[in-house]
Structures are given as C-alpha cells and as structure tokens.
Design a protein around this motif. Structure first.
Motif, PDB file in Angstrom:
ATOM      1  N   CYS A 135     -28.509 -34.868  12.165  1.00 28.05           N
ATOM      2  CA  CYS A 135     -27.278 -35.486  11.716  1.00 28.05           C
ATOM      3  C   CYS A 135     -26.546 -36.111  12.757  1.00 28.05           C
ATOM      4  O   CYS A 135     -26.718 -35.938  13.866  1.00 28.05           O
ATOM      5  CB  CYS A 135     -26.369 -34.361  11.427  1.00 28.05           C
ATOM      6  N   ALA A 136     -25.975 -37.263  12.394  1.00 31.02           N
ATOM      7  CA  ALA A 136     -25.149 -37.966  13.081  1.00 31.02           C
ATOM      8  C   ALA A 136     -24.054 -37.133  13.684  1.00 31.02           C
ATOM      9  O   ALA A 136     -23.450 -36.398  13.046  1.00 31.02           O
ATOM     10  CB  ALA A 136     -24.292 -39.018  12.165  1.00 31.02           C
ATOM     11  N   THR A 145     -36.058 -37.280  25.047  1.00 31.44           N
ATOM     12  CA  THR A 145     -36.249 -37.155  23.582  1.00 31.44           C
ATOM     13  C   THR A 145     -35.193 -36.727  22.897  1.00 31.44           C
ATOM     14  O   THR A 145     -34.737 -37.451  21.784  1.00 31.44           O
ATOM     15  CB  THR A 145     -37.402 -35.751  23.254  1.00 31.44           C
ATOM     16  N   ILE A 146     -34.219 -36.093  23.226  1.00 33.32           N
ATOM     17  CA  ILE A 146     -32.958 -35.587  22.581  1.00 33.32           C
ATOM     18  C   ILE A 146     -31.828 -36.834  22.324  1.00 33.32           C
ATOM     19  O   ILE A 146     -31.565 -36.795  21.256  1.00 33.32           O
ATOM     20  CB  ILE A 146     -32.480 -34.325  23.209  1.00 33.32           C
ATOM     21  N   VAL A 147     -31.776 -37.403  23.563  1.00 35.51           N
ATOM     22  CA  VAL A 147     -30.826 -38.457  23.409  1.00 35.51           C
ATOM     23  C   VAL A 147     -31.255 -39.631  22.700  1.00 35.51           C
ATOM     24  O   VAL A 147     -30.525 -40.405  22.098  1.00 35.51           O
ATOM     25  CB  VAL A 147     -30.330 -39.031  24.764  1.00 35.51           C
ATOM     26  N   GLY A 148     -32.560 -39.646  22.354  1.00 39.05           N
ATOM     27  CA  GLY A 148     -33.248 -40.641  21.466  1.00 39.05           C
ATOM     28  C   GLY A 148     -32.910 -40.581  19.883  1.00 39.05           C
ATOM     29  O   GLY A 148     -32.926 -41.442  19.172  1.00 39.05           O
ATOM     30  N   PHE A 149     -32.266 -39.102  19.702  1.00 44.20           N
ATOM     31  CA  PHE A 149     -31.870 -39.193  18.431  1.00 44.20           C
ATOM     32  C   PHE A 149     -30.426 -38.854  18.227  1.00 44.20           C
ATOM     33  O   PHE A 149     -29.919 -38.523  17.303  1.00 44.20           O
ATOM     34  CB  PHE A 149     -32.465 -38.215  17.209  1.00 44.20           C
ATOM     35  N   SER A 150     -29.594 -39.094  19.440  1.00 41.55           N
ATOM     36  CA  SER A 150     -28.334 -39.009  19.197  1.00 41.55           C
ATOM     37  C   SER A 150     -27.643 -40.226  18.662  1.00 41.55           C
ATOM     38  O   SER A 150     -27.995 -41.402  18.850  1.00 41.55           O
ATOM     39  CB  SER A 150     -27.743 -39.120  20.725  1.00 41.55           C
ATOM     40  N   GLY A 165     -39.494 -40.921  15.490  1.00 44.25           N
ATOM     41  CA  GLY A 165     -39.862 -39.633  14.675  1.00 44.25           C
ATOM     42  C   GLY A 165     -38.650 -38.806  14.241  1.00 44.25           C
ATOM     43  O   GLY A 165     -38.808 -37.716  13.838  1.00 44.25           O
ATOM     44  N   PHE A 166     -37.249 -39.405  14.312  1.00 41.63           N
ATOM     45  CA  PHE A 166     -36.360 -38.702  13.752  1.00 41.63           C
ATOM     46  C   PHE A 166     -35.733 -39.580  12.683  1.00 41.63           C
ATOM     47  O   PHE A 166     -35.431 -40.811  12.793  1.00 41.63           O
ATOM     48  CB  PHE A 166     -35.253 -38.505  14.797  1.00 41.63           C
ATOM     49  N   VAL A 167     -35.004 -38.878  11.662  1.00 40.32           N
ATOM     50  CA  VAL A 167     -34.226 -39.593  10.871  1.00 40.32           C
ATOM     51  C   VAL A 167     -32.935 -39.283  10.923  1.00 40.32           C
ATOM     52  O   VAL A 167     -32.694 -37.871  10.874  1.00 40.32           O
ATOM     53  CB  VAL A 167     -34.835 -39.541   9.636  1.00 40.32           C
ATOM     54  N   THR A 168     -31.751 -39.945  10.913  1.00 40.77           N
ATOM     55  CA  THR A 168     -30.412 -39.454  11.032  1.00 40.77           C
ATOM     56  C   THR A 168     -29.656 -39.574   9.666  1.00 40.77           C
ATOM     57  O   THR A 168     -29.664 -40.591   8.902  1.00 40.77           O
ATOM     58  CB  THR A 168     -29.800 -40.211  12.122  1.00 40.77           C
ATOM     59  N   ILE A 169     -28.991 -38.674   9.330  1.00 38.93           N
ATOM     60  CA  ILE A 169     -28.176 -38.542   7.942  1.00 38.93           C
ATOM     61  C   ILE A 169     -26.855 -38.096   8.452  1.00 38.93           C
ATOM     62  O   ILE A 169     -26.546 -37.488   9.444  1.00 38.93           O
ATOM     63  CB  ILE A 169     -29.015 -37.510   7.080  1.00 38.93           C
ATOM     64  N   PRO A 170     -25.819 -38.243   7.476  1.00 33.10           N
ATOM     65  CA  PRO A 170     -24.399 -37.892   7.741  1.00 33.10           C
ATOM     66  C   PRO A 170     -24.378 -36.281   7.988  1.00 33.10           C
ATOM     67  O   PRO A 170     -25.170 -35.582   7.115  1.00 33.10           O
ATOM     68  CB  PRO A 170     -23.677 -38.367   6.533  1.00 33.10           C
ATOM     69  N   TYR A 171     -23.332 -35.741   8.675  1.00 35.27           N
ATOM     70  CA  TYR A 171     -23.360 -34.489   9.046  1.00 35.27           C
ATOM     71  C   TYR A 171     -22.616 -33.843   7.581  1.00 35.27           C
ATOM     72  O   TYR A 171     -21.582 -34.524   7.177  1.00 35.27           O
ATOM     73  CB  TYR A 171     -22.801 -34.054  10.144  1.00 35.27           C
ATOM     74  N   GLY A 172     -23.025 -32.724   7.121  1.00 33.77           N
ATOM     75  CA  GLY A 172     -22.095 -31.887   6.095  1.00 33.77           C
ATOM     76  C   GLY A 172     -22.463 -32.510   4.700  1.00 33.77           C
ATOM     77  O   GLY A 172     -21.728 -32.196   3.657  1.00 33.77           O
ATOM     78  N   ASP A 173     -23.405 -33.313   4.617  1.00 36.00           N
ATOM     79  CA  ASP A 173     -23.820 -33.844   3.174  1.00 36.00           C
ATOM     80  C   ASP A 173     -25.279 -33.623   2.850  1.00 36.00           C
ATOM     81  O   ASP A 173     -26.283 -33.899   3.156  1.00 36.00           O
ATOM     82  CB  ASP A 173     -23.912 -35.469   3.410  1.00 36.00           C
ATOM     83  N   VAL A 190     -30.008 -28.946  12.599  1.00 34.29           N
ATOM     84  CA  VAL A 190     -28.782 -28.755  12.395  1.00 34.29           C
ATOM     85  C   VAL A 190     -27.773 -27.762  13.104  1.00 34.29           C
ATOM     86  O   VAL A 190     -28.365 -26.913  13.373  1.00 34.29           O
ATOM     87  CB  VAL A 190     -28.303 -28.824  10.973  1.00 34.29           C
ATOM     88  N   GLU A 191     -26.402 -28.254  13.778  1.00 39.94           N
ATOM     89  CA  GLU A 191     -25.606 -27.211  14.349  1.00 39.94           C
ATOM     90  C   GLU A 191     -24.819 -26.983  13.057  1.00 39.94           C
ATOM     91  O   GLU A 191     -24.242 -27.624  12.230  1.00 39.94           O
ATOM     92  CB  GLU A 191     -24.853 -27.997  15.277  1.00 39.94           C
ATOM     93  N   PRO A 192     -24.619 -25.605  12.892  1.00 40.10           N
ATOM     94  CA  PRO A 192     -23.626 -24.944  11.955  1.00 40.10           C
ATOM     95  C   PRO A 192     -22.243 -25.575  11.831  1.00 40.10           C
ATOM     96  O   PRO A 192     -21.541 -25.823  11.067  1.00 40.10           O
ATOM     97  CB  PRO A 192     -23.741 -23.565  12.189  1.00 40.10           C
ATOM     98  N   ILE A 193     -21.780 -25.601  13.094  1.00 41.84           N
ATOM     99  CA  ILE A 193     -20.640 -26.439  13.794  1.00 41.84           C
ATOM    100  C   ILE A 193     -20.946 -27.436  14.796  1.00 41.84           C
ATOM    101  O   ILE A 193     -21.549 -27.069  15.726  1.00 41.84           O
ATOM    102  CB  ILE A 193     -19.421 -25.493  14.073  1.00 41.84           C
ATOM    103  N   GLN A 194     -20.541 -28.669  14.539  1.00 41.98           N
ATOM    104  CA  GLN A 194     -20.696 -29.544  15.655  1.00 41.98           C
ATOM    105  C   GLN A 194     -19.715 -29.313  16.896  1.00 41.98           C
ATOM    106  O   GLN A 194     -18.591 -29.674  16.685  1.00 41.98           O
ATOM    107  CB  GLN A 194     -20.602 -31.092  15.277  1.00 41.98           C
ATOM    108  N   GLY A 195     -20.133 -28.754  17.905  1.00 41.45           N
ATOM    109  CA  GLY A 195     -19.386 -28.480  19.146  1.00 41.45           C
ATOM    110  C   GLY A 195     -19.052 -29.855  19.851  1.00 41.45           C
ATOM    111  O   GLY A 195     -17.723 -30.183  19.777  1.00 41.45           O
ATOM    112  N   GLU A 196     -19.782 -30.493  20.576  1.00 41.17           N
ATOM    113  CA  GLU A 196     -19.649 -31.546  21.305  1.00 41.17           C
ATOM    114  C   GLU A 196     -19.228 -32.801  20.652  1.00 41.17           C
ATOM    115  O   GLU A 196     -18.731 -33.729  20.801  1.00 41.17           O
ATOM    116  CB  GLU A 196     -20.726 -31.868  22.309  1.00 41.17           C
ATOM    117  N   GLY A 197     -19.656 -32.791  19.258  1.00 42.32           N
ATOM    118  CA  GLY A 197     -19.211 -33.952  18.311  1.00 42.32           C
ATOM    119  C   GLY A 197     -17.513 -33.958  17.893  1.00 42.32           C
ATOM    120  O   GLY A 197     -17.297 -34.760  17.118  1.00 42.32           O
ATOM    121  N   GLY A 198     -16.995 -32.748  18.218  1.00 40.58           N
ATOM    122  CA  GLY A 198     -15.669 -32.597  18.150  1.00 40.58           C
ATOM    123  C   GLY A 198     -15.075 -31.363  17.405  1.00 40.58           C
ATOM    124  O   GLY A 198     -14.155 -31.500  16.696  1.00 40.58           O
ATOM    125  N   ILE A 199     -15.813 -30.412  17.498  1.00 40.64           N
ATOM    126  CA  ILE A 199     -15.565 -29.201  16.634  1.00 40.64           C
ATOM    127  C   ILE A 199     -15.536 -29.338  14.921  1.00 40.64           C
ATOM    128  O   ILE A 199     -14.420 -29.115  14.421  1.00 40.64           O
ATOM    129  CB  ILE A 199     -14.406 -28.399  16.978  1.00 40.64           C
TER     130      ILE A 199
END
Length: 408
Positions: A135-136, A145-150, A165-173, A190-199
């Motif tokens: 998710c975005a 590897t991980i920052v590659g899909f940030s 090897g990663f596909v990004t979609i909108p979060y919550g959709d 997926v994160e159930p709540i995006q913490g670093e993304g801004g809660i």
C-alpha cells in the motif's frame, strides 16, 4: 553536561536521526529522566517497543536471570527457552508456526521470502515472477528491498537500484486490491493501521474485505503488526478488531519488552513449511535471552488487563484531544493507545509542537511533519492521561491562532 553528550553523539554518530534535544539517563514505568534529573512522561514508547513501560520488574527479572544462565548459542543447537516461547506466541495469536528474528525489518524480510517461495512451490507461480501487493504510505523497515516499495521519496533516494516485484495500491481501498491481483500475485502485505504513515486508520471492514478477497483469489494476506500488535490498539492484534486471521503475521517491538530486539514471522503451516534448513536464518534470532524476555512479555498480556486498559485509556486520550477544539487541530485519529494528532503546519509544525511538549515534560515525536503521535506505555493510568492532556492543552494555549497570525 547534556550539551556535551549531544555534541559527542553528533560528532561520532551517523546523522540518520534528528533527535529532540534531551539527554535521557533513566526510565521507570511511563517516566523518563534526563541527566539533570528532570522528569518526562513518555508518550511514544520507542515506537511501541516499550509497551510495558521502562524497566518493568518482571521483564528485568527474566532478562537478568536468563543472562546469568545462557544468553546466545545460535540456532545450531536446541535450547530450553525457544520452544515454550514460540508455543505461547502461536497459541495466543492463533497461528501455526513462527520463525524468530530480531528486528521488525528482519521479520518483514522473512515474510517476503516466505510469500515468494510459497508462490513458487505451492501456488505454481513461474519462477522469478512472483508479485507482492503493498500500500502507498507503508512503512515496513529500512532494508533496500523494503525501501524499494516505499512511496516515501526520501526513503528511496540514493539507495537504488531496487529489485522490483512489488505493486503499490492506495491504502484502505479493497477494490484496488481486487483489481491489482494477477495470476502471479503471491501476497498482500498490509498494516492494519499505518503508524509511520501518520496513524492512518482504514475504513471499517477494510481488513475483513481484504481477507475475503485474498482467500477467494488464493493469495496470502500478511499483516504487519510490528507497531500495532500486542495490545497497542486495545486488542491483542489490530486484526482482532475485525475478527480476521491473516495467513502471515509480523510482530516485533513490544515482543522484546523494551529490553531487547525480538521479532517473529508467524504463518499457517502451509506457508511456513516452504522453509528447509539453510533457506533462512539469524545468528541471534530466537536466542535464549530473547526467548525468555519474549515469553515474559507475552505472559503480561495473557490475562487481558493491559489490553483492556489500552482500549479504555486510549478512548480517554482521544476524547480529551477532541475536546480541545483548537483551530490548529486538523484531526485526531487512532485506536487504543496509538493516536495521531494532525496539526495545521501553517500554525505550527509537528516538530515544533513536540519541542514545546518536551519543554513542559512530555516526550513524543512527529511523523510526516504534521502529525504528533501519542503512544504511551500500556501501563499508563487515567490520572497520567489527564495530566498529559493538561500539558497538551497548555501548549495549545500558548500558540497564536491563525487569525492572530494573519493580523500581524
């Protein structure tokens, strides 16, 4: 002395953090003290790693007792601590098996390897073509590897090339997840709540919808609960708010009781059984010291009292923040004791707000320049919540209103 400590760290430490200008030397429960003896309320818990408070006596006892007995052997041998730790971890989370690691980043990397190998060995995806949907706004760690899909430009800049090897979609959709799945899709991380993304809290039933889609389309649902897991949101797992069980689960931070880096990737047997000896490992992962502390940390959650307290104290804190109604507040969001206070940067930046909180005896840290996170230890009392709210209200009272600024 504090300024000398800061200068020393600035001289010899890589500048990959921008700490607040406070030098801490002691911690007990929800409290921290600086070198001059000033006390601060910890409203951050080391990004949820200190969920049980600083120097929790049961955790310190487990640490010191095991350190005097046996600390590290590597996984070349069995030990008397790892089995019981992983048994409790699996029984409490409802997962079949666990692979112990150290940091959250390592556990996420483990999940990616598991998902890809499952795709090739079980699902039948052609070799080297597995895709993982993310998710975005995600934050899963700092490896290449991980920052590659940030989707955060700073996390990527200067660190490529990236593997893909990663596909990004909108979060919550959930509809975007459905549309992104192909025959080569291995998993949805997926994160159930995006913490670093801004809660960022997704819409109600989002995870349940994702669970249904992943089951129907035969892809793995992997939930990154490094920040949200182990009571933080008022449930043992944030997944529990919607009553779903993922195929893979990533835990860390609080699993080490605020004393050690302890993490784990947990999964269904079908997923975990793709690993064979030599496929993956960690010298320190699952060491007896970590296992003993992890077992003690989980034991503190078994009766549910701390988890229920997180729900109640979190509601008290959210309601108190909402009651402030200052024009600088854009929104208050979160679950349990994971709360984000979004500010209008035209009035004050989140960094400046955290600096003012620090001056008044409350420690937190901003994320994404506009959000102040409040994630105190789960042991915080209602009285301490009210005290923090009074300080937060005082800081707001010292700010010029947008109207006043416009007139100057």
């Amino acid at each position: 002395m504090g300024s000398l400590r800061i200068a020393l760290e600035d001289r010899y430490c890589a500048h990959n953090y921008a700490p607040l200008p406070v030098v801490l030397s002691k911690g007990r429960g929800i409290w921290l003290w600086d070198e001059d003896g000033k006390r601060y309320m910890d409203m951050m818990s080391a990004y949820s790693a200190v969920s049980f408070g600083h120097s929790h006596p049961q955790l310190v006892q487990a640490l010191t007792q095991q350190a005097g007995q046996l600390a590290v052997t590597s996984r070349a041998f069995y030990t008397d601590q790892l089995g019981r730790f992983l048994q409790l971890l699996c029984e409490m989370t409802g997962m079949d098996k666990a692979l112990p690691m150290n940091s959250g980043t390592e556990a996420v990397e483990t999940s990616l390897k598991a998902a890809r190998k499952w795709a090739y060995k079980v699902k039948g995806v052609p070799d080297q073509q597995a895709q993982i949907i993310v998710c975005a706004g995600n934050f899963a760690g700092r490896s290449t590897t991980i920052v590659g899909f940030s989707s955060e430009a700073q996390y990527r800049e200067g660190f490529g090339p990236f593997d893909g090897g990663f596909v990004t979609i909108p979060y919550g959709d959930a509809a975007a997840l459905e549309a992104a799945i192909t025959p080569h899709t291995a998993a949805f991380l997926v994160e159930p709540i995006q913490g670093e993304g801004g809660i960022i809290v997704p819409p109600d039933a989002y995870l349940a919808q994702c669970r249904e889609i992943c089951t129907r389309r035969n892809i793995l649902l992997i939930c990154d609960e490094v920040q949200t897991g182990l009571g933080r949101t008022g449930r043992l797992l944030a997944c529990d708010h919607e009553g779903i069980r993922p195929d893979g689960l990533i835990l860390g931070k609080a699993l080490g009781g605020g004393l050690l880096p302890v993490s784990a990737f947990l999964a269904r047997s079908e997923v975990m059984d793709v690993f064979t000896p030599g496929d993956h490992g960690s010298t320190f992962g699952g060491n007896p010291l970590a296992a003993a502390v992890g077992y003690a940390a989980l034991s503190l959650l078994r009766d549910g009292e701390l988890i229920a307290a997180a729900e109640q104290r979190g509601q008290r804190l959210r309601e108190g923040l909402n009651a402030l109604r200052h024009p600088a507040i854009r929104s208050v969001r979160g679950k349990g004791l994971l709360i984000g206070l979004e500010l209008d940067p035209q009035v004050i930046t989140a960094r400046s707000f955290c600096e003012r909180l620090m001056e008044n005896g409350v420690l937190s840290k901003e994320t994404h320049h506009t959000v102040v996170r409040f994630a105190p230890p789960l042991v915080i009392t209602a009285e301490a919540i009210d005290a923090a709210l009074r300080i937060i209200e005082h800081v707001f009272a010292t700010l010029p209103t947008p109207h006043m600024e416009a007139c100057t």
